[in-house]
Scaffold this motif. Structure first.
Motif, PDB file in Angstrom:
ATOM      1  N   ARG A   2       0.822  -1.207   0.000  1.00  0.00           N
ATOM      2  CA  ARG A   2       0.000   0.000   0.000  1.00  0.00           C
ATOM      3  C   ARG A   2       0.862   1.266   0.000  1.00  0.00           C
ATOM      4  O   ARG A   2       0.505   2.277  -0.614  1.00  0.00           O
ATOM      5  CB  ARG A   2      -0.927   0.013   1.220  1.00  0.00           C
ATOM      6  N   THR A   3       1.999   1.231   0.702  1.00  0.00           N
ATOM      7  CA  THR A   3       2.847   2.430   0.746  1.00  0.00           C
ATOM      8  C   THR A   3       3.385   2.771  -0.630  1.00  0.00           C
ATOM      9  O   THR A   3       3.454   3.954  -1.004  1.00  0.00           O
ATOM     10  CB  THR A   3       4.015   2.246   1.732  1.00  0.00           C
ATOM     11  N   ALA A   4       3.779   1.758  -1.396  1.00  0.00           N
ATOM     12  CA  ALA A   4       4.267   2.013  -2.753  1.00  0.00           C
ATOM     13  C   ALA A   4       3.141   2.540  -3.636  1.00  0.00           C
ATOM     14  O   ALA A   4       3.324   3.488  -4.418  1.00  0.00           O
ATOM     15  CB  ALA A   4       4.867   0.748  -3.340  1.00  0.00           C
ATOM     16  N   LEU A   5       1.963   1.958  -3.497  1.00  0.00           N
ATOM     17  CA  LEU A   5       0.824   2.412  -4.303  1.00  0.00           C
ATOM     18  C   LEU A   5       0.402   3.828  -3.931  1.00  0.00           C
ATOM     19  O   LEU A   5      -0.015   4.608  -4.793  1.00  0.00           O
ATOM     20  CB  LEU A   5      -0.354   1.452  -4.119  1.00  0.00           C
ATOM     21  N   SER A   6       0.525   4.172  -2.641  1.00  0.00           N
ATOM     22  CA  SER A   6       0.111   5.516  -2.216  1.00  0.00           C
ATOM     23  C   SER A   6       0.998   6.596  -2.837  1.00  0.00           C
ATOM     24  O   SER A   6       0.585   7.752  -2.948  1.00  0.00           O
ATOM     25  CB  SER A   6       0.131   5.629  -0.694  1.00  0.00           C
ATOM     26  N   SER A   7       2.212   6.225  -3.228  1.00  0.00           N
ATOM     27  CA  SER A   7       3.093   7.168  -3.914  1.00  0.00           C
ATOM     28  C   SER A   7       2.690   7.346  -5.376  1.00  0.00           C
ATOM     29  O   SER A   7       2.989   8.375  -5.985  1.00  0.00           O
ATOM     30  CB  SER A   7       4.546   6.679  -3.860  1.00  0.00           C
ATOM     31  N   ALA A   8       2.032   6.332  -5.930  1.00  0.00           N
ATOM     32  CA  ALA A   8       1.687   6.349  -7.347  1.00  0.00           C
ATOM     33  C   ALA A   8       0.278   6.865  -7.616  1.00  0.00           C
ATOM     34  O   ALA A   8      -0.057   7.167  -8.761  1.00  0.00           O
ATOM     35  CB  ALA A   8       1.830   4.941  -7.928  1.00  0.00           C
ATOM     36  N   CYS A   9      -0.547   6.963  -6.568  1.00  0.00           N
ATOM     37  CA  CYS A   9      -1.957   7.307  -6.750  1.00  0.00           C
ATOM     38  C   CYS A   9      -2.281   8.630  -6.080  1.00  0.00           C
ATOM     39  O   CYS A   9      -1.807   8.914  -4.980  1.00  0.00           O
ATOM     40  CB  CYS A   9      -2.851   6.220  -6.148  1.00  0.00           C
ATOM     41  N   GLU A  10      -3.117   9.407  -6.728  1.00  0.00           N
ATOM     42  CA  GLU A  10      -3.633  10.621  -6.107  1.00  0.00           C
ATOM     43  C   GLU A  10      -4.729  10.243  -5.104  1.00  0.00           C
ATOM     44  O   GLU A  10      -5.380   9.201  -5.240  1.00  0.00           O
ATOM     45  CB  GLU A  10      -4.205  11.556  -7.168  1.00  0.00           C
ATOM     46  N   PRO A  11      -4.963  11.077  -4.090  1.00  0.00           N
ATOM     47  CA  PRO A  11      -6.056  10.809  -3.145  1.00  0.00           C
ATOM     48  C   PRO A  11      -7.390  10.643  -3.859  1.00  0.00           C
ATOM     49  O   PRO A  11      -7.690  11.351  -4.820  1.00  0.00           O
ATOM     50  CB  PRO A  11      -6.055  12.062  -2.260  1.00  0.00           C
ATOM     51  N   THR A  47     -10.329   6.033  -7.297  1.00  0.00           N
ATOM     52  CA  THR A  47     -11.247   4.912  -7.110  1.00  0.00           C
ATOM     53  C   THR A  47     -10.794   3.658  -7.843  1.00  0.00           C
ATOM     54  O   THR A  47     -11.146   2.549  -7.451  1.00  0.00           O
ATOM     55  CB  THR A  47     -12.658   5.303  -7.574  1.00  0.00           C
ATOM     56  N   ASP A  48     -10.032   3.819  -8.932  1.00  0.00           N
ATOM     57  CA  ASP A  48      -9.522   2.644  -9.642  1.00  0.00           C
ATOM     58  C   ASP A  48      -8.562   1.862  -8.741  1.00  0.00           C
ATOM     59  O   ASP A  48      -8.619   0.628  -8.669  1.00  0.00           O
ATOM     60  CB  ASP A  48      -8.800   3.063 -10.921  1.00  0.00           C
ATOM     61  N   ALA A  49      -7.685   2.575  -8.058  1.00  0.00           N
ATOM     62  CA  ALA A  49      -6.748   1.909  -7.151  1.00  0.00           C
ATOM     63  C   ALA A  49      -7.492   1.234  -6.009  1.00  0.00           C
ATOM     64  O   ALA A  49      -7.182   0.092  -5.639  1.00  0.00           O
ATOM     65  CB  ALA A  49      -5.740   2.922  -6.606  1.00  0.00           C
ATOM     66  N   ALA A  50      -8.477   1.932  -5.444  1.00  0.00           N
ATOM     67  CA  ALA A  50      -9.239   1.355  -4.335  1.00  0.00           C
ATOM     68  C   ALA A  50      -9.975   0.095  -4.771  1.00  0.00           C
ATOM     69  O   ALA A  50     -10.063  -0.884  -4.024  1.00  0.00           O
ATOM     70  CB  ALA A  50     -10.218   2.378  -3.783  1.00  0.00           C
ATOM     71  N   LEU A  51     -10.517   0.112  -5.986  1.00  0.00           N
ATOM     72  CA  LEU A  51     -11.225  -1.066  -6.488  1.00  0.00           C
ATOM     73  C   LEU A  51     -10.287  -2.250  -6.624  1.00  0.00           C
ATOM     74  O   LEU A  51     -10.584  -3.358  -6.160  1.00  0.00           O
ATOM     75  CB  LEU A  51     -11.862  -0.749  -7.838  1.00  0.00           C
ATOM     76  N   LEU A  52      -9.132  -2.041  -7.251  1.00  0.00           N
ATOM     77  CA  LEU A  52      -8.202  -3.148  -7.448  1.00  0.00           C
ATOM     78  C   LEU A  52      -7.690  -3.688  -6.118  1.00  0.00           C
ATOM     79  O   LEU A  52      -7.609  -4.912  -5.922  1.00  0.00           O
ATOM     80  CB  LEU A  52      -7.024  -2.712  -8.327  1.00  0.00           C
ATOM     81  N   VAL A  53      -7.346  -2.793  -5.197  1.00  0.00           N
ATOM     82  CA  VAL A  53      -6.836  -3.243  -3.903  1.00  0.00           C
ATOM     83  C   VAL A  53      -7.898  -4.013  -3.132  1.00  0.00           C
ATOM     84  O   VAL A  53      -7.607  -5.031  -2.501  1.00  0.00           O
ATOM     85  CB  VAL A  53      -6.325  -2.041  -3.081  1.00  0.00           C
ATOM     86  N   SER A  54      -9.142  -3.558  -3.201  1.00  0.00           N
ATOM     87  CA  SER A  54     -10.208  -4.248  -2.463  1.00  0.00           C
ATOM     88  C   SER A  54     -10.516  -5.622  -3.041  1.00  0.00           C
ATOM     89  O   SER A  54     -10.911  -6.536  -2.315  1.00  0.00           O
ATOM     90  CB  SER A  54     -11.476  -3.388  -2.449  1.00  0.00           C
ATOM     91  N   ARG A  55     -10.329  -5.788  -4.358  1.00  0.00           N
ATOM     92  CA  ARG A  55     -10.670  -7.055  -5.001  1.00  0.00           C
ATOM     93  C   ARG A  55      -9.471  -8.002  -5.133  1.00  0.00           C
ATOM     94  O   ARG A  55      -9.602  -9.209  -4.941  1.00  0.00           O
ATOM     95  CB  ARG A  55     -11.268  -6.801  -6.388  1.00  0.00           C
ATOM     96  N   LEU A  56      -8.307  -7.443  -5.451  1.00  0.00           N
ATOM     97  CA  LEU A  56      -7.132  -8.287  -5.685  1.00  0.00           C
ATOM     98  C   LEU A  56      -6.180  -8.335  -4.502  1.00  0.00           C
ATOM     99  O   LEU A  56      -5.351  -9.245  -4.415  1.00  0.00           O
ATOM    100  CB  LEU A  56      -6.356  -7.774  -6.917  1.00  0.00           C
ATOM    101  N   ALA A  89      -3.556  -5.671  -1.971  1.00  0.00           N
ATOM    102  CA  ALA A  89      -2.550  -4.644  -2.264  1.00  0.00           C
ATOM    103  C   ALA A  89      -1.334  -5.216  -2.979  1.00  0.00           C
ATOM    104  O   ALA A  89      -0.805  -4.611  -3.918  1.00  0.00           O
ATOM    105  CB  ALA A  89      -2.134  -3.961  -0.965  1.00  0.00           C
ATOM    106  N   ALA A  90      -0.861  -6.393  -2.548  1.00  0.00           N
ATOM    107  CA  ALA A  90       0.353  -6.963  -3.155  1.00  0.00           C
ATOM    108  C   ALA A  90       0.127  -7.332  -4.621  1.00  0.00           C
ATOM    109  O   ALA A  90       0.964  -7.047  -5.481  1.00  0.00           O
ATOM    110  CB  ALA A  90       0.811  -8.177  -2.356  1.00  0.00           C
ATOM    111  N   ARG A  91      -1.015  -7.943  -4.933  1.00  0.00           N
ATOM    112  CA  ARG A  91      -1.295  -8.315  -6.323  1.00  0.00           C
ATOM    113  C   ARG A  91      -1.457  -7.067  -7.186  1.00  0.00           C
ATOM    114  O   ARG A  91      -1.012  -7.036  -8.343  1.00  0.00           O
ATOM    115  CB  ARG A  91      -2.556  -9.171  -6.404  1.00  0.00           C
ATOM    116  N   THR A  92      -2.083  -6.037  -6.626  1.00  0.00           N
ATOM    117  CA  THR A  92      -2.237  -4.795  -7.378  1.00  0.00           C
ATOM    118  C   THR A  92      -0.884  -4.171  -7.658  1.00  0.00           C
ATOM    119  O   THR A  92      -0.606  -3.730  -8.788  1.00  0.00           O
ATOM    120  CB  THR A  92      -3.116  -3.807  -6.595  1.00  0.00           C
ATOM    121  N   LEU A  93      -0.009  -4.129  -6.655  1.00  0.00           N
ATOM    122  CA  LEU A  93       1.322  -3.554  -6.856  1.00  0.00           C
ATOM    123  C   LEU A  93       2.101  -4.345  -7.896  1.00  0.00           C
ATOM    124  O   LEU A  93       2.770  -3.757  -8.766  1.00  0.00           O
ATOM    125  CB  LEU A  93       2.090  -3.530  -5.539  1.00  0.00           C
ATOM    126  N   ASN A  94       2.025  -5.659  -7.849  1.00  0.00           N
ATOM    127  CA  ASN A  94       2.735  -6.479  -8.825  1.00  0.00           C
ATOM    128  C   ASN A  94       2.206  -6.274 -10.238  1.00  0.00           C
ATOM    129  O   ASN A  94       2.961  -6.340 -11.213  1.00  0.00           O
ATOM    130  CB  ASN A  94       2.652  -7.953  -8.430  1.00  0.00           C
TER     131      ASN A  94
END
Length: 370
Positions: A39-48, A51-60, A62-67
């Motif tokens: 999540r920390t790496a993704l938080s650097s790549a995503c603006e507050p 919703t696309d990031a939140a959707l992927l993290v909730s379904r896949l 955080a680690a799968r989304t980052l990969n």
């Protein structure tokens, strides 16, 4: 197949990274720690509010989304993984492609773990939904909820948000507005409420100062990183809050506050407060944006009236007239707004912008994060 681990991150390195930002209040297990690092790496790549990031993290996860972001996963592969995880998560491949391109261009240069290293040097703490201190009220934001919270102060104080009032208002506050903010914050603090605001000039600063003077917990949500103390004129105040209360940001240390980030920060203030009270606001005050988020989330919303001749209170009067805000004039009434049953009893014995926001008529600000 998208991996649910972080390649190259050993258990020992994971323990070192996460231990440095969770001292005294650890993550419950290695699975939670892996998710937090991702999540920390993704938080650097995503603006507050992405919703696309939140959707992927909730379904896949955080680690799968980052990969998927750091690897060579195609939009089709990510879409297939989403459907396998949740058949209702039908997202066009074009939208996934755009999101992956957006995030890949914003990932931290060099080490993906640079935000954690920087936070450790600062003495900041990390809290994520996998952490026991995570404020559950943020879950009401659904796909608008933050990926992470970066904290300066004791994270255990986050529990005080369960009984809190968000006091917001104009940065260019009048003497009347600052007086009301001081009196309200002091009165609510004496009744055992934590005070939440945005650390800005005017009403925010007055509310924070009064709470600190009452030796109670105040929480300031920042639009940049917790090391970017903004505005500079409140530097001493924000340092006191970091010591005796909490400074909180969803973006990692080093992030710069921007207009958009201020607006998105407001949704967090509205979400964590048991109730939101607008103390003083002009017709275009940024605090009206916070009020819109509170209304959309179903949080109790109050507004303090001012002289009918005062342009500084025009926003409050409009909230009362057109948007159903409750007229509140005392700390008792604000406490009753936050706790309708028994609010006047007080705490149990022994308890210890410039006007750059969008106008409220543009619709509920929450639509920005849907």
């Amino acid at each position: 197949m998208i991996s649910d681990t972080i390649p190259g991150l050993t258990s020992r390195e994971l323990s070192r990274l996460i231990g440095a930002v969770s001292d005294g209040l650890p993550f419950p297990d290695e699975h939670a720690a892996v998710a937090a690092v991702a999540r920390t790496a993704l938080s650097s790549a995503c603006e507050p509010g992405d919703t696309d990031a939140a959707l992927l993290v909730s379904r896949l996860g955080a680690a799968r989304t980052l990969n998927a972001v750091t690897g060579d996963a195609t939009p089709h592969a990510v879409r297939r993984a989403l459907l396998e995880a949740d058949t209702s998560a039908v997202v066009p491949s074009e939208r996934i492609r755009d999101a992956l391109e957006r995030w890949r261009g914003r990932l931290p240069r060099g080490s993906l773990h640079a935000p954690l290293e920087r936070a450790a040097r600062l003495g900041a703490r990390l809290v994520t939904p996998e952490h026991p201190a995570w404020p559950s009220s943020l879950d009401d934001l659904e796909f608008g909820m933050p990926l992470t919270l970066w904290i300066r102060g004791d994270p255990s104080r986050l529990s005080r948000l369960e009984r809190s009032v968000a006091l917001v208002g104009a940065r260019a506050a009048s003497g009347y507005g600052e007086h009301v903010a001081l009196e309200s914050a002091a009165g609510l603090s004496d009744r055992g409420f934590a005070i939440v605001s945005g650390g800005a000039y005017g009403v925010d600063a007055a509310a924070h100062r009064a709470t600190l003077a009452s030796d109670q917990v105040t929480v300031a949500f920042l639009a940049g990183g917790v090391d970017r103390l903004y505005p500079a004129g409140n530097d001493d105040l924000l340092r006191r809050i970091a010591r005796d209360g909490l400074l909180v940001a969803e973006l990692p240390p080093g992030s710069t506050p921007t207009r958009w980030r201020f607006l998105m920060r407001n949704r967090l203030i509205a979400a964590v407060g048991t109730a939101t009270v607008v103390v003083e606001a002009g017709a275009r005050s940024g605090s009206l944006n916070t009020a819109g988020h509170a209304a959309q989330l179903g949080r109790p919303l109050g507004a303090v009236p001012g002289p009918i001749t005062s342009a500084s209170s025009a926003g409050c009067h409009r909230l009362i007239r057109e948007y159903g805000a409750i007229c509140v004039t005392t700390a008792d009434e604000m406490a009753e707004l936050a706790e309708p049953m028994g609010a006047r009893l007080g705490p149990a014995e022994g308890d210890e912008d410039d006007d750059t926001a969008e106008e409220i008529e543009r619709g509920p600000p929450g639509k920005q994060v849907q």
